[in-house]
Design a protein around this motif. Structure first.
Motif, PDB file in Angstrom:
ATOM      1  N   PHE A 115      77.718  81.444  49.447  1.00 41.03           N
ATOM      2  CA  PHE A 115      78.371  81.621  50.739  1.00 41.03           C
ATOM      3  C   PHE A 115      77.487  82.420  51.692  1.00 41.03           C
ATOM      4  CE2 PHE A 115      81.734  83.610  53.504  1.00 41.03           C
ATOM      5  CZ  PHE A 115      82.082  82.431  54.144  1.00 41.03           C
ATOM      6  N   SER A 116      76.766  83.400  51.173  1.00 32.74           N
ATOM      7  CA  SER A 116      75.849  84.176  52.015  1.00 32.74           C
ATOM      8  C   SER A 116      74.757  83.283  52.582  1.00 32.74           C
ATOM      9  CB  SER A 116      75.221  85.323  51.212  1.00 32.74           C
ATOM     10  OG  SER A 116      76.190  86.287  50.847  1.00 32.74           O
ATOM     11  N   VAL A 117      74.192  82.411  51.740  1.00 31.39           N
ATOM     12  CA  VAL A 117      73.153  81.492  52.205  1.00 31.39           C
ATOM     13  C   VAL A 117      73.709  80.558  53.279  1.00 31.39           C
ATOM     14  CG1 VAL A 117      71.687  79.551  51.529  1.00 31.39           C
ATOM     15  CG2 VAL A 117      71.791  81.577  50.085  1.00 31.39           C
ATOM     16  N   VAL A 118      74.917  80.034  53.040  1.00 33.54           N
ATOM     17  CA  VAL A 118      75.542  79.114  54.001  1.00 33.54           C
ATOM     18  C   VAL A 118      75.747  79.796  55.351  1.00 33.54           C
ATOM     19  CG1 VAL A 118      77.662  77.857  54.548  1.00 33.54           C
ATOM     20  CG2 VAL A 118      76.660  77.665  52.265  1.00 33.54           C
ATOM     21  N   MET A 119      76.303  81.002  55.342  1.00 28.45           N
ATOM     22  CA  MET A 119      76.618  81.680  56.590  1.00 28.45           C
ATOM     23  C   MET A 119      75.364  82.128  57.330  1.00 28.45           C
ATOM     24  SD  MET A 119      79.802  81.363  56.934  1.00 28.45           S
ATOM     25  CE  MET A 119      80.073  82.424  58.346  1.00 28.45           C
ATOM     26  N   ILE A 120      74.389  82.657  56.600  1.00 32.23           N
ATOM     27  CA  ILE A 120      73.148  83.102  57.250  1.00 32.23           C
ATOM     28  C   ILE A 120      72.417  81.920  57.868  1.00 32.23           C
ATOM     29  CG2 ILE A 120      70.870  84.121  56.857  1.00 32.23           C
ATOM     30  CD1 ILE A 120      72.202  85.793  54.611  1.00 32.23           C
ATOM     31  N   ALA A 121      72.312  80.818  57.094  1.00 26.32           N
ATOM     32  CA  ALA A 121      71.551  79.660  57.573  1.00 26.32           C
ATOM     33  C   ALA A 121      72.269  78.905  58.682  1.00 26.32           C
ATOM     34  CB  ALA A 121      71.252  78.715  56.403  1.00 26.32           C
ATOM     35  N   LEU A 122      73.580  78.658  58.515  1.00 29.71           N
ATOM     36  CA  LEU A 122      74.298  77.798  59.457  1.00 29.71           C
ATOM     37  C   LEU A 122      74.784  78.522  60.704  1.00 29.71           C
ATOM     38  CD1 LEU A 122      76.483  75.457  57.210  1.00 29.71           C
ATOM     39  CD2 LEU A 122      74.166  75.115  58.066  1.00 29.71           C
ATOM     40  N   THR A 123      74.927  79.835  60.645  1.00 27.57           N
ATOM     41  CA  THR A 123      75.412  80.555  61.830  1.00 27.57           C
ATOM     42  C   THR A 123      74.315  81.413  62.453  1.00 27.57           C
ATOM     43  OG1 THR A 123      76.277  82.399  60.468  1.00 27.57           O
ATOM     44  CG2 THR A 123      77.774  80.577  60.963  1.00 27.57           C
ATOM     45  N   GLY A 124      73.826  82.421  61.729  1.00 30.84           N
ATOM     46  CA  GLY A 124      72.854  83.344  62.303  1.00 30.84           C
ATOM     47  C   GLY A 124      71.551  82.687  62.710  1.00 30.84           C
ATOM     48  N   VAL A 125      70.877  82.046  61.750  1.00 36.39           N
ATOM     49  CA  VAL A 125      69.545  81.494  62.035  1.00 36.39           C
ATOM     50  C   VAL A 125      69.639  80.210  62.858  1.00 36.39           C
ATOM     51  CG1 VAL A 125      67.339  80.821  61.047  1.00 36.39           C
ATOM     52  CG2 VAL A 125      68.748  82.494  59.859  1.00 36.39           C
ATOM     53  N   THR A 126      70.576  79.315  62.506  1.00 37.46           N
ATOM     54  CA  THR A 126      70.727  78.088  63.280  1.00 37.46           C
ATOM     55  C   THR A 126      71.152  78.394  64.717  1.00 37.46           C
ATOM     56  OG1 THR A 126      71.316  76.791  61.324  1.00 37.46           O
ATOM     57  CG2 THR A 126      71.948  75.883  63.452  1.00 37.46           C
ATOM     58  N   GLY A 127      72.048  79.382  64.891  1.00 39.97           N
ATOM     59  CA  GLY A 127      72.452  79.767  66.238  1.00 39.97           C
ATOM     60  C   GLY A 127      71.281  80.232  67.068  1.00 39.97           C
ATOM     61  N   LEU A 128      70.432  81.079  66.479  1.00 40.15           N
ATOM     62  CA  LEU A 128      69.249  81.565  67.183  1.00 40.15           C
ATOM     63  C   LEU A 128      68.298  80.412  67.506  1.00 40.15           C
ATOM     64  CD1 LEU A 128      67.556  83.923  68.236  1.00 40.15           C
ATOM     65  CD2 LEU A 128      66.643  84.223  65.917  1.00 40.15           C
ATOM     66  N   CYS A 129      68.118  79.492  66.567  1.00 45.68           N
ATOM     67  CA  CYS A 129      67.230  78.344  66.794  1.00 45.68           C
ATOM     68  C   CYS A 129      67.756  77.462  67.922  1.00 45.68           C
ATOM     69  CB  CYS A 129      67.091  77.532  65.507  1.00 45.68           C
ATOM     70  SG  CYS A 129      66.107  78.338  64.216  1.00 45.68           S
ATOM     71  N   ASN A 130      69.066  77.230  67.942  1.00 44.29           N
ATOM     72  CA  ASN A 130      69.651  76.413  69.016  1.00 44.29           C
ATOM     73  C   ASN A 130      69.404  77.030  70.380  1.00 44.29           C
ATOM     74  OD1 ASN A 130      72.632  75.327  67.162  1.00 44.29           O
ATOM     75  ND2 ASN A 130      70.529  74.619  67.094  1.00 44.29           N
ATOM     76  N   VAL A 131      69.588  78.348  70.472  1.00 47.00           N
ATOM     77  CA  VAL A 131      69.393  79.036  71.749  1.00 47.00           C
ATOM     78  C   VAL A 131      67.928  78.960  72.172  1.00 47.00           C
ATOM     79  CG1 VAL A 131      69.468  81.262  72.920  1.00 47.00           C
ATOM     80  CG2 VAL A 131      71.365  80.570  71.453  1.00 47.00           C
ATOM     81  N   LEU A 132      67.015  79.240  71.239  1.00 47.52           N
ATOM     82  CA  LEU A 132      65.587  79.219  71.566  1.00 47.52           C
ATOM     83  C   LEU A 132      65.139  77.830  72.012  1.00 47.52           C
ATOM     84  CD1 LEU A 132      64.077  81.392  68.694  1.00 47.52           C
ATOM     85  CD2 LEU A 132      64.250  81.996  71.106  1.00 47.52           C
ATOM     86  N   ALA A 133      65.574  76.812  71.291  1.00 42.92           N
ATOM     87  CA  ALA A 133      65.163  75.447  71.630  1.00 42.92           C
ATOM     88  C   ALA A 133      65.710  75.026  72.991  1.00 42.92           C
ATOM     89  CB  ALA A 133      65.634  74.473  70.553  1.00 42.92           C
ATOM     90  N   ALA A 134      66.965  75.401  73.273  1.00 44.93           N
ATOM     91  CA  ALA A 134      67.566  75.026  74.555  1.00 44.93           C
ATOM     92  C   ALA A 134      66.902  75.755  75.713  1.00 44.93           C
ATOM     93  CB  ALA A 134      69.062  75.327  74.529  1.00 44.93           C
ATOM     94  N   VAL A 135      66.609  77.046  75.528  1.00 46.81           N
ATOM     95  CA  VAL A 135      65.969  77.825  76.590  1.00 46.81           C
ATOM     96  C   VAL A 135      64.582  77.285  76.888  1.00 46.81           C
ATOM     97  CG1 VAL A 135      65.002  80.085  77.148  1.00 46.81           C
ATOM     98  CG2 VAL A 135      67.302  79.927  76.191  1.00 46.81           C
TER      99      VAL A 135
END
Length: 385
Positions: A115-135
């Motif tokens: 669950f830790s891997v799922v939450m870190i990868a799908l929310t924290g890191v993916t969220g940051l990647c989405n923002v960076l790519a969009a910006v």
């Protein structure tokens, strides 16, 4: 030719420095009394040691991410990210197995780890990647109107395949056990566990076959599907050869994960001194283990390579759920340890919300990334509260 070889050897020295620093840190932890001394020191000193070791891990992770990029350049996608995922998963499974075989009985260890891997990868890191790519593409507009065709986005069919696999396996492994009528705990009976293990391994095998075979193009950047010139043919001559880059990648990953494992006791001591819940220790260790993949994904997103960041992060989640479940169920039988897979109620709600927001978008605006970061923030707060 000799000059070229000498030049490559000179370029190799700075690449070896992070690994040497990591090996020195690991040797200090394992073969000296530094760790024992730190564990009995005041909280400030414990936290100082933890910050220092975390810095070493991040330095190594940066090196690993760079080598993963190099491997991806040489062998192409999706093979490049598969190398990184396979290396991390192998070591991650080894850490869970060693804990189950030598540590205290902890029936929720595998569940908490997954669950830790799922939450870190799908929310924290993916969220940051989405923002960076969009910006990165946010300024591409004309006459005040955004050209949606120029907005960054994933290879949609490939991203949807990841979503289908992740949502199915997460629900089967982490949610449905709570509603099993065959046991009194959040788990299945032995016969159902056997079916779950076979299904998990079978699904992952089919996925890898498709990803590396006829559907390979679904996991590459949309832009790369356009016919390009042969200018990239000289890429291999401009950097490390494949075997050196792959060796640095694997060695760096191994050192990172061994340091992260050794830091577990130090993390638990610091968390206990601060009066924080012990579950936070597993989260911090998971963050350190995922650091190479996280940095590689962030680096890819900042360059506009959304699909590569998805391959890294979503691929890690698929591998974690599909491979960890069979492994821990078998180890549970061997060690006669109960394995609880079902999440707590609030975790199931967070998982459901995470899966809803993980449904791929054809184009990224950054808002979807911000919402994922909000979920990550609340998950961390609930770990601390």
């Amino acid at each position: 030719m000799t000059n070229a070889a000498a030049q490559r050897n000179r370029e190799l020295i700075p690449l070896l420095l992070p690994i040497l620093v990591g090996l020195v840190a690991l040797a200090s932890i394992e073969f000296s009394g530094v760790m024992g001394w730190l564990l009995v020191q005041p909280t400030v000193i414990v936290l100082g040691g933890l910050i220092l070791l975390s810095g070493v891990v991040l330095l190594l992770s940066r090196s690993v991410a760079n080598q993963a990029d190099r491997v991806a350049e040489l062998i192409g996608q999706p093979y490049g990210t598969l190398v990184l995922t396979a290396a991390v998963m192998t070591i991650e499974l080894a850490l869970v197995a060693s804990t189950m075989l030598t540590g205290e009985s902890n029936p929720t260890l595998a569940r908490d780890s997954m669950f830790s891997v799922v939450m870190i990868a799908l929310t924290g890191v993916t969220g940051l990647c989405n923002v960076l790519a969009a910006v990165r593409r946010g300024t591409l507009c004309a006459d005040g109107k955004i050209d949606t065709s120029m907005m960054v986005g994933p290879n949609l069919l490939g991203a949807l395949t990841y979503f289908d696999l992740i949502s199915t396996m997460c629900v089967l492994a982490l949610v449905i056990p709570n509603f099993s009528r065959s046991t009194t705990e959040a788990n299945f009976s032995t016969s159902v566990n056997v079916v779950l293990s076979v299904v998990a391994l079978g699904v992952y095998a089919v996925f890898l076959t498709a990803q590396m075979g006829r559907y390979r193009n679904l996991y590459t950047e949309r832009e790369s599907l356009v016919i390009q010139d042969d200018a990239s043919d000289e890429a291999e001559e401009q950097g490390l050869p494949l075997w050196k880059a792959a060796t640095l990648l694997v060695v760096g990953l191994l050192v990172v994960c061994l340091i992260a494992e050794s830091m577990g006791q130090l993390i638990e001591t610091g968390i206990t001194d601060l009066g924080l819940p012990s579950s936070l220790a597993g989260v911090l260790v998971a963050m350190l283990i995922l650091a190479p993949e996280a940095l590689n994904a962030v680096q890819a997103a900042s360059q506009g390579e959304v699909q590569r960041s998805i391959n890294t992060l979503y691929g890690s989640v698929v591998a974690t759920v599909s491979l960890t479940v069979p492994a821990v169920l078998v180890l549970g039988v061997i060690t006669n340890t109960d394995v609880i897979l079902g999440l707590e109620p609030f975790e199931m709600v967070l998982l459901a919300l995470t899966l809803i927001l993980s449904y791929p978008h054809a184009r990224l605006t950054g808002i979807e990334g911000l919402m994922k970061l909000v979920i990550f923030l609340f998950w961390i707060l609930l770990q601390v509260a």
